[in-house]
Write a protein that holds these residues in place. Structure first.
Motif, PDB file in Angstrom:
ATOM      1  N   PRO A   1       0.803  -1.230   0.000  1.00 37.64           N
ATOM      2  CA  PRO A   1       0.000   0.000   0.000  1.00 37.64           C
ATOM      3  C   PRO A   1       0.832   1.274   0.000  1.00 37.64           C
ATOM      4  O   PRO A   1       0.286   2.361  -0.199  1.00 37.64           O
ATOM      5  CB  PRO A   1      -0.830  -0.120   1.285  1.00 37.64           C
ATOM      6  N   ASN A   2       2.148   1.149   0.244  1.00 37.03           N
ATOM      7  CA  ASN A   2       3.000   2.337   0.253  1.00 37.03           C
ATOM      8  C   ASN A   2       3.602   2.648  -1.115  1.00 37.03           C
ATOM      9  O   ASN A   2       4.353   3.614  -1.245  1.00 37.03           O
ATOM     10  CB  ASN A   2       4.127   2.168   1.273  1.00 37.03           C
ATOM     11  N   GLN A   3       3.320   1.826  -2.121  1.00 29.38           N
ATOM     12  CA  GLN A   3       3.845   2.099  -3.459  1.00 29.38           C
ATOM     13  C   GLN A   3       2.690   2.272  -4.431  1.00 29.38           C
ATOM     14  O   GLN A   3       1.616   1.687  -4.258  1.00 29.38           O
ATOM     15  CB  GLN A   3       4.779   0.975  -3.910  1.00 29.38           C
ATOM     16  N   LYS A   4       2.913   3.100  -5.452  1.00 29.44           N
ATOM     17  CA  LYS A   4       1.842   3.325  -6.410  1.00 29.44           C
ATOM     18  C   LYS A   4       2.406   3.944  -7.677  1.00 29.44           C
ATOM     19  O   LYS A   4       3.352   4.729  -7.644  1.00 29.44           O
ATOM     20  CB  LYS A   4       0.766   4.238  -5.815  1.00 29.44           C
ATOM     21  N   LEU A   5       1.791   3.593  -8.799  1.00 26.72           N
ATOM     22  CA  LEU A   5       2.116   4.181 -10.092  1.00 26.72           C
ATOM     23  C   LEU A   5       0.962   5.082 -10.513  1.00 26.72           C
ATOM     24  O   LEU A   5      -0.193   4.655 -10.547  1.00 26.72           O
ATOM     25  CB  LEU A   5       2.331   3.080 -11.139  1.00 26.72           C
ATOM     26  N   PHE A   6       1.298   6.335 -10.816  1.00 24.39           N
ATOM     27  CA  PHE A   6       0.305   7.297 -11.284  1.00 24.39           C
ATOM     28  C   PHE A   6       0.584   7.671 -12.738  1.00 24.39           C
ATOM     29  O   PHE A   6       1.739   7.699 -13.176  1.00 24.39           O
ATOM     30  CB  PHE A   6       0.355   8.592 -10.459  1.00 24.39           C
ATOM     31  N   GLY A   7      -0.468   7.986 -13.469  1.00 26.99           N
ATOM     32  CA  GLY A   7      -0.336   8.644 -14.746  1.00 26.99           C
ATOM     33  C   GLY A   7      -0.515  10.138 -14.542  1.00 26.99           C
ATOM     34  O   GLY A   7      -1.295  10.562 -13.681  1.00 26.99           O
ATOM     35  N   PHE A   8       0.208  10.936 -15.307  1.00 27.99           N
ATOM     36  CA  PHE A   8       0.169  12.387 -15.138  1.00 27.99           C
ATOM     37  C   PHE A   8      -0.622  13.027 -16.269  1.00 27.99           C
ATOM     38  O   PHE A   8      -0.348  12.783 -17.452  1.00 27.99           O
ATOM     39  CB  PHE A   8       1.588  12.949 -15.117  1.00 27.99           C
ATOM     40  N   VAL A   9      -1.617  13.840 -15.905  1.00 30.17           N
ATOM     41  CA  VAL A   9      -2.430  14.560 -16.880  1.00 30.17           C
ATOM     42  C   VAL A   9      -1.925  15.997 -16.953  1.00 30.17           C
ATOM     43  O   VAL A   9      -2.075  16.755 -15.983  1.00 30.17           O
ATOM     44  CB  VAL A   9      -3.919  14.552 -16.486  1.00 30.17           C
ATOM     45  N   PRO A  10      -1.309  16.419 -18.045  1.00 28.51           N
ATOM     46  CA  PRO A  10      -0.796  17.783 -18.138  1.00 28.51           C
ATOM     47  C   PRO A  10      -1.904  18.818 -17.976  1.00 28.51           C
ATOM     48  O   PRO A  10      -3.025  18.631 -18.467  1.00 28.51           O
ATOM     49  CB  PRO A  10      -0.185  17.845 -19.546  1.00 28.51           C
ATOM     50  N   GLY A  11      -1.580  19.881 -17.259  1.00 27.38           N
ATOM     51  CA  GLY A  11      -2.537  20.962 -17.069  1.00 27.38           C
ATOM     52  C   GLY A  11      -1.995  22.262 -17.620  1.00 27.38           C
ATOM     53  O   GLY A  11      -1.163  22.271 -18.528  1.00 27.38           O
ATOM     54  N   PHE A  12      -2.449  23.369 -17.018  1.00 36.42           N
ATOM     55  CA  PHE A  12      -2.044  24.686 -17.500  1.00 36.42           C
ATOM     56  C   PHE A  12      -1.381  25.520 -16.409  1.00 36.42           C
ATOM     57  O   PHE A  12      -0.728  26.516 -16.716  1.00 36.42           O
ATOM     58  CB  PHE A  12      -3.258  25.432 -18.051  1.00 36.42           C
ATOM     59  N   SER A  13      -1.539  25.128 -15.161  1.00 41.05           N
ATOM     60  CA  SER A  13      -0.972  25.885 -14.054  1.00 41.05           C
ATOM     61  C   SER A  13       0.297  25.216 -13.541  1.00 41.05           C
ATOM     62  O   SER A  13       0.407  23.990 -13.515  1.00 41.05           O
ATOM     63  CB  SER A  13      -1.986  25.988 -12.915  1.00 41.05           C
ATOM     64  N   ARG A  14       1.240  26.055 -13.113  1.00 44.00           N
ATOM     65  CA  ARG A  14       2.448  25.516 -12.489  1.00 44.00           C
ATOM     66  C   ARG A  14       2.199  25.063 -11.055  1.00 44.00           C
ATOM     67  O   ARG A  14       3.059  24.409 -10.459  1.00 44.00           O
ATOM     68  CB  ARG A  14       3.567  26.561 -12.540  1.00 44.00           C
ATOM     69  N   ASN A  15       1.074  25.408 -10.505  1.00 41.31           N
ATOM     70  CA  ASN A  15       0.667  24.875  -9.206  1.00 41.31           C
ATOM     71  C   ASN A  15      -0.022  23.536  -9.459  1.00 41.31           C
ATOM     72  O   ASN A  15      -1.246  23.467  -9.626  1.00 41.31           O
ATOM     73  CB  ASN A  15      -0.279  25.844  -8.491  1.00 41.31           C
ATOM     74  N   LEU A  16       0.770  22.499  -9.528  1.00 41.86           N
ATOM     75  CA  LEU A  16       0.257  21.189  -9.914  1.00 41.86           C
ATOM     76  C   LEU A  16      -0.817  20.705  -8.951  1.00 41.86           C
ATOM     77  O   LEU A  16      -0.621  20.690  -7.734  1.00 41.86           O
ATOM     78  CB  LEU A  16       1.410  20.178  -9.980  1.00 41.86           C
ATOM     79  N   SER A  17      -1.937  20.279  -9.500  1.00 42.94           N
ATOM     80  CA  SER A  17      -3.063  19.810  -8.703  1.00 42.94           C
ATOM     81  C   SER A  17      -2.982  18.300  -8.506  1.00 42.94           C
ATOM     82  O   SER A  17      -2.527  17.562  -9.389  1.00 42.94           O
ATOM     83  CB  SER A  17      -4.373  20.170  -9.407  1.00 42.94           C
ATOM     84  N   ASP A  18      -3.444  17.844  -7.346  1.00 41.12           N
ATOM     85  CA  ASP A  18      -3.467  16.400  -7.095  1.00 41.12           C
ATOM     86  C   ASP A  18      -4.343  15.673  -8.106  1.00 41.12           C
ATOM     87  O   ASP A  18      -4.126  14.488  -8.382  1.00 41.12           O
ATOM     88  CB  ASP A  18      -3.977  16.112  -5.678  1.00 41.12           C
ATOM     89  N   SER A  19      -5.322  16.364  -8.666  1.00 40.34           N
ATOM     90  CA  SER A  19      -6.217  15.733  -9.637  1.00 40.34           C
ATOM     91  C   SER A  19      -5.502  15.381 -10.942  1.00 40.34           C
ATOM     92  O   SER A  19      -6.037  14.625 -11.759  1.00 40.34           O
ATOM     93  CB  SER A  19      -7.401  16.658  -9.935  1.00 40.34           C
ATOM     94  N   GLN A  20      -4.295  15.911 -11.136  1.00 38.92           N
ATOM     95  CA  GLN A  20      -3.528  15.584 -12.339  1.00 38.92           C
ATOM     96  C   GLN A  20      -2.832  14.232 -12.231  1.00 38.92           C
ATOM     97  O   GLN A  20      -2.269  13.750 -13.215  1.00 38.92           O
ATOM     98  CB  GLN A  20      -2.485  16.678 -12.613  1.00 38.92           C
ATOM     99  N   PHE A  21      -2.867  13.633 -11.040  1.00 35.16           N
ATOM    100  CA  PHE A  21      -2.234  12.340 -10.798  1.00 35.16           C
ATOM    101  C   PHE A  21      -3.326  11.272 -10.764  1.00 35.16           C
ATOM    102  O   PHE A  21      -4.121  11.207  -9.829  1.00 35.16           O
ATOM    103  CB  PHE A  21      -1.466  12.360  -9.482  1.00 35.16           C
ATOM    104  N   VAL A  22      -3.354  10.448 -11.784  1.00 28.56           N
ATOM    105  CA  VAL A  22      -4.431   9.465 -11.948  1.00 28.56           C
ATOM    106  C   VAL A  22      -3.869   8.061 -11.746  1.00 28.56           C
ATOM    107  O   VAL A  22      -2.830   7.705 -12.331  1.00 28.56           O
ATOM    108  CB  VAL A  22      -5.056   9.579 -13.351  1.00 28.56           C
ATOM    109  N   THR A  23      -4.521   7.266 -10.908  1.00 25.55           N
ATOM    110  CA  THR A  23      -4.096   5.884 -10.698  1.00 25.55           C
ATOM    111  C   THR A  23      -3.908   5.189 -12.041  1.00 25.55           C
ATOM    112  O   THR A  23      -4.767   5.270 -12.925  1.00 25.55           O
ATOM    113  CB  THR A  23      -5.146   5.131  -9.867  1.00 25.55           C
TER     114      THR A  23
END
Length: 367
Positions: free
Chosen positions: A56-78
């Protein structure tokens, strides 16, 4: 015994004291905050060790590019639900976190994502802003894990994750910072099974022959460093970063040994898999190139001990795998964190140029 200039050592000592107190406060708060979940955490970890569920301490996320440099947690998709395209894949894997302990609560997604951001936020911004055309050519994935665990455990789990998420027809390129390079080497070791879709691994300042700063004999040469070292490397994962005298071109450090790295490197030597690696090494030429005082001080300490070129943590020969990898590249005037694109200013040319060079190496890979 190595000599250190008094002024440099004083600055290093005061910083490390502050870091130790700060990390300890965070660690104590974190434990109290989640202590009620301890039993559940141990049950989950036991099931993972038995192979009955993913750790449970490891995970692979896919990254969804956005437009802000303040990266949102929603950009990290299981990764299980991340939309898979026909593009080539890049996987970022971060390095060691000295504040982690095996007894810590299981990390939730918010904490996992923060671990990734702490290392690769600049790299993700470069990606989403289309630098070196990376966004148009590749999908970006990010892997996180509990760094206090053994690199052998983490490597096998990384192997399982890669095997379950990618098919043999995929083209996957791994970019690994620091300890992440060692975890990747375990994942790709012949004993764990060949992963044909992994075409190339780019290591960024990975201590492939270890670091003196994780080595008891080196730490024992100074009473303060020894006391602090017991905290910083007082885990299985931390101890496996220690220096080894075995390896092509390795300067000898009295009392140093690392059987885990020795066995791993011997396995690679006999299999020819080093040819799938490009190794990047940071070289702080004047020991004043780092963005933080402790890397500059670390560089001076290593230099005075005979390790004339380093990134403040990892000597050049260790980062370059003794020139045994497919290609070795020195990066001038970058400390250990900067070797993961992490400059204070995301627009710093050192960060941007390193990112573009890494993408160029992937694009021009013969595999």
């Amino acid at each position: 015994m190595f000599r250190v200039r008094r002024k440099t050592l004083s600055a290093f000592v005061f910083f490390l004291i502050g870091m130790f107190v700060f990390q300890s406060c965070i660690y104590d708060f974190y434990r109290k905050e989640f202590a009620s979940e301890k039993k559940k955490n141990y049950e989950l970890l036991l099931l993972a060790l038995l192979g009955l569920m993913p750790n449970p301490n490891q995970k692979l996320f896919g990254f969804v590019p956005g437009f802000s440099r303040n990266l949102s947690d929603s950009q990290f998709v299981t990764s299980d639900i991340f939309t898979k395209t026909g593009k080539k894949k890049i996987v970022f894997i971060h390095g060691w976190n000295p504040a982690e302990r095996d007894s810590d609560p299981v990390t939730n997604d918010e904490k996992k994502i923060q671990n990734i951001k702490n290392t690769f936020s600049n790299g993700m911004i470069h990606f989403q802003e289309g630098r070196e055309s990376a966004k148009s050519e590749y999908d970006l994935y990010l892997y996180t894990y509990r760094t206090s665990n053994s690199i052998l455990v983490n490597g096998r789990q990384f192997h399982s994750t890669l095997r379950s998420q990618f098919s043999d027809s995929d083209q996957v390129y791994i970019v690994a910072h620091s300890m992440g390079g060692l975890v990747t080497r375990v994942a790709l070791a012949p004993e764990n099974g060949f992963l044909p879709f992994v075409r190339l691994v780019v290591t960024l300042a990975s201590p492939q022959f270890g670091s003196p700063f994780a080595t008891p004999s080196f730490l024992n040469s100074n009473p303060f460093l020894n006391e602090l070292g017991s905290y910083l490397v007082g885990t299985q994962g931390g101890s496996e970063l220690s220096y080894t005298n075995q390896g092509q071109g390795q300067p000898t450090l009295s009392g140093a040994a690392n059987q885990v790295l020795d066995a791993l490197n011997q396995s690679y030597s006999s299999s020819g898999l080093n040819g799938r690696f490009v190794s990047f090494a940071g070289v702080m030429s004047g020991c004043d190139d780092g963005e933080t005082v402790y890397y500059n001080a670390g560089c001076n300490i290593l230099s005075n001990a005979g390790f004339t070129d380093s990134d403040g943590i990892v000597p050049i020969n260790s980062a370059r795998l003794g020139n045994l990898s497919y290609k070795q590249i020195n990066v001038a005037d970058c400390d250990h964190s900067m070797m993961a694109f992490q400059t204070k200013n995301v627009d710093d040319s050192k960060s941007q140029n390193l990112f573009m060079l890494v993408i160029s190496e992937i694009r021009n890979s013969p595999y």
